[in-house]
Design a protein around this motif. Structure first.
Motif, PDB file in Angstrom:
ATOM      1  N   VAL A  13       0.812  -1.351   0.050  1.00 53.98           N
ATOM      2  CA  VAL A  13       0.046   0.180  -0.111  1.00 53.98           C
ATOM      3  C   VAL A  13       0.795   1.173   0.017  1.00 53.98           C
ATOM      4  O   VAL A  13       1.897   1.134   0.909  1.00 53.98           O
ATOM      5  CB  VAL A  13      -0.952  -0.155   1.250  1.00 53.98           C
ATOM      6  CG1 VAL A  13      -1.541   1.333   1.289  1.00 53.98           C
ATOM      7  CG2 VAL A  13      -1.987  -1.017   1.121  1.00 53.98           C
ATOM      8  N   GLY A  14       0.560   2.215  -0.764  1.00 49.74           N
ATOM      9  CA  GLY A  14       1.672   3.469  -1.025  1.00 49.74           C
ATOM     10  C   GLY A  14       0.830   4.532  -0.231  1.00 49.74           C
ATOM     11  O   GLY A  14      -0.393   4.859  -0.551  1.00 49.74           O
ATOM     12  N   ILE A  15       1.283   4.876   0.934  1.00 50.35           N
ATOM     13  CA  ILE A  15       0.871   6.257   1.750  1.00 50.35           C
ATOM     14  C   ILE A  15       1.627   7.159   1.333  1.00 50.35           C
ATOM     15  O   ILE A  15       2.852   7.322   1.766  1.00 50.35           O
ATOM     16  CB  ILE A  15       0.894   5.677   3.130  1.00 50.35           C
ATOM     17  CG1 ILE A  15       0.049   4.556   3.492  1.00 50.35           C
ATOM     18  CG2 ILE A  15       0.411   7.106   3.889  1.00 50.35           C
ATOM     19  CD1 ILE A  15       0.015   4.247   4.941  1.00 50.35           C
ATOM     20  N   ASP A  16       1.203   8.025   0.532  1.00 48.28           N
ATOM     21  CA  ASP A  16       1.706   9.382   0.088  1.00 48.28           C
ATOM     22  C   ASP A  16       1.071  10.598   0.955  1.00 48.28           C
ATOM     23  O   ASP A  16      -0.035  10.749   0.447  1.00 48.28           O
ATOM     24  CB  ASP A  16       1.559   9.505  -1.419  1.00 48.28           C
ATOM     25  CG  ASP A  16       1.896   8.288  -2.467  1.00 48.28           C
ATOM     26  OD1 ASP A  16       3.083   7.839  -1.828  1.00 48.28           O
ATOM     27  OD2 ASP A  16       1.286   7.659  -3.162  1.00 48.28           O
ATOM     28  N   ALA A  17       2.029  11.331   1.584  1.00 46.40           N
ATOM     29  CA  ALA A  17       1.146  12.304   2.360  1.00 46.40           C
ATOM     30  C   ALA A  17       1.807  13.523   2.677  1.00 46.40           C
ATOM     31  O   ALA A  17       3.242  13.671   2.291  1.00 46.40           O
ATOM     32  CB  ALA A  17       1.084  11.761   3.857  1.00 46.40           C
ATOM     33  N   ARG A  18       1.194  14.693   2.701  1.00 42.25           N
ATOM     34  CA  ARG A  18       1.767  15.796   3.210  1.00 42.25           C
ATOM     35  C   ARG A  18       1.166  16.145   4.728  1.00 42.25           C
ATOM     36  O   ARG A  18      -0.230  16.023   4.975  1.00 42.25           O
ATOM     37  CB  ARG A  18       1.087  17.109   2.381  1.00 42.25           C
ATOM     38  CG  ARG A  18       1.562  17.106   0.824  1.00 42.25           C
ATOM     39  CD  ARG A  18       1.249  18.198  -0.036  1.00 42.25           C
ATOM     40  NE  ARG A  18       2.090  18.377  -0.986  1.00 42.25           N
ATOM     41  CZ  ARG A  18       1.559  17.987  -2.214  1.00 42.25           C
ATOM     42  NH1 ARG A  18       0.463  17.396  -2.369  1.00 42.25           N
ATOM     43  NH2 ARG A  18       2.446  18.105  -3.476  1.00 42.25           N
ATOM     44  N   GLU A  19       2.138  16.208   5.630  1.00 43.13           N
ATOM     45  CA  GLU A  19       1.951  16.102   6.848  1.00 43.13           C
ATOM     46  C   GLU A  19       1.087  14.940   7.224  1.00 43.13           C
ATOM     47  O   GLU A  19       1.536  13.928   6.914  1.00 43.13           O
ATOM     48  CB  GLU A  19       1.020  17.522   7.254  1.00 43.13           C
ATOM     49  CG  GLU A  19       1.792  18.739   7.067  1.00 43.13           C
ATOM     50  CD  GLU A  19       3.143  19.089   7.504  1.00 43.13           C
ATOM     51  OE1 GLU A  19       3.094  18.408   8.601  1.00 43.13           O
ATOM     52  OE2 GLU A  19       3.716  19.768   7.332  1.00 43.13           O
TER      53      GLU A  19
END
Length: 233
Positions: A127-133
């Motif tokens: 699973v790709g968790i791509d985040a800002r903050e």
């Protein structure tokens, strides 16, 4: 540390974006085929990370022919992502011999579908968790999902995943070092293996990640520089 060099594809070219911005695209010196062969020479390379960038944006797989061909250039496992929104697309890659599948947008927004995919392909889905903050972004990093990292981790804790790929979007392509603090926090908040991604510059960054309990890291822009590989076997 197991290194997972990244190859990002747009229109068959090996490129890198800066902070996920499609308007900040830089062509890499090696073609996708040359890059796969180059990375395959290093014992520290565990897998090769390949992303169909336009597939992620357009919500469909667009580089499947090239990705399937790249598989023939290496004995290393490939993990592929970008536009994997259906069981049919995943099966197409599975039948072509692709080893691991990175699910992003639909895996974030549809836990029921993700659960079904992990039953079909146990231990083969990242699973790709791509985040800002703390906010997870979807659709090629262009849209805030409205889902926070910690809430999402709670929802997927019991699934049979290969692992979680965490990318701090603000670090990606900047070659300024990864987000060590958030990577460690996520690693401490989930039973799943966490793969660091975004901003890795050097062996020193990899060593610091190891000290935080991270055993695998995707290396993007830096992996295209010969200097990065000095001293790495």
């Amino acid at each position: 540390m197991k290194i997972i060099p990244a190859i990002d594809l747009i229109d068959g070219q090996n490129v890198r974006l800066t902070q996920g911005d499609y308007n900040k695209k830089t062509a890499m010196k090696r073609s996708p085929e040359e890059a796969v062969q180059f990375y395959s020479a290093f014992d520290s390379v565990a897998r090769i990370h390949i992303v169909d960038l336009m597939g992620a944006l357009k919500q469909e797989s667009l580089e499947s022919s090239l990705i399937t061909r790249l598989k023939s250039y290496t004995d290393l496992p490939l993990q592929i992502g970008g536009g994997l929104r259906s069981a049919e697309t995943i099966k197409q890659y599975y039948d072509a011999g692709i080893d691991y599948f990175i699910l992003g947008t639909k895996a974030i927004t549809d836990i029921k579908w993700l659960t079904e995919m992990t039953v079909l392909y146990p231990g083969r889905i990242f699973v790709g968790i791509d985040a800002r903050e703390d906010d997870i972004y979807i659709n090629g990093w262009t849209e805030n999902s409205g889902i926070t990292i910690q809430n999402y981790l709670a929802d997927i804790k019991d699934l049979d995943l290969a692992g979680i790929i965490y990318t701090d979007i603000n670090k990606d392509g900047m070659v300024e070092g990864p987000n060590f603090e958030s990577t460690a926090d996520i690693n401490n908040s989930t039973p799943h293996k966490v793969i660091a991604s975004g901003g890795v510059r050097s062996k020193e960054d990899l060593d610091q990640l190891v000290s935080l309990g991270i055993e695998e890291s995707i290396v993007g822009k830096a992996s295209h520089n010969d200097e990065f590989w000095e001293g790495i076997k």
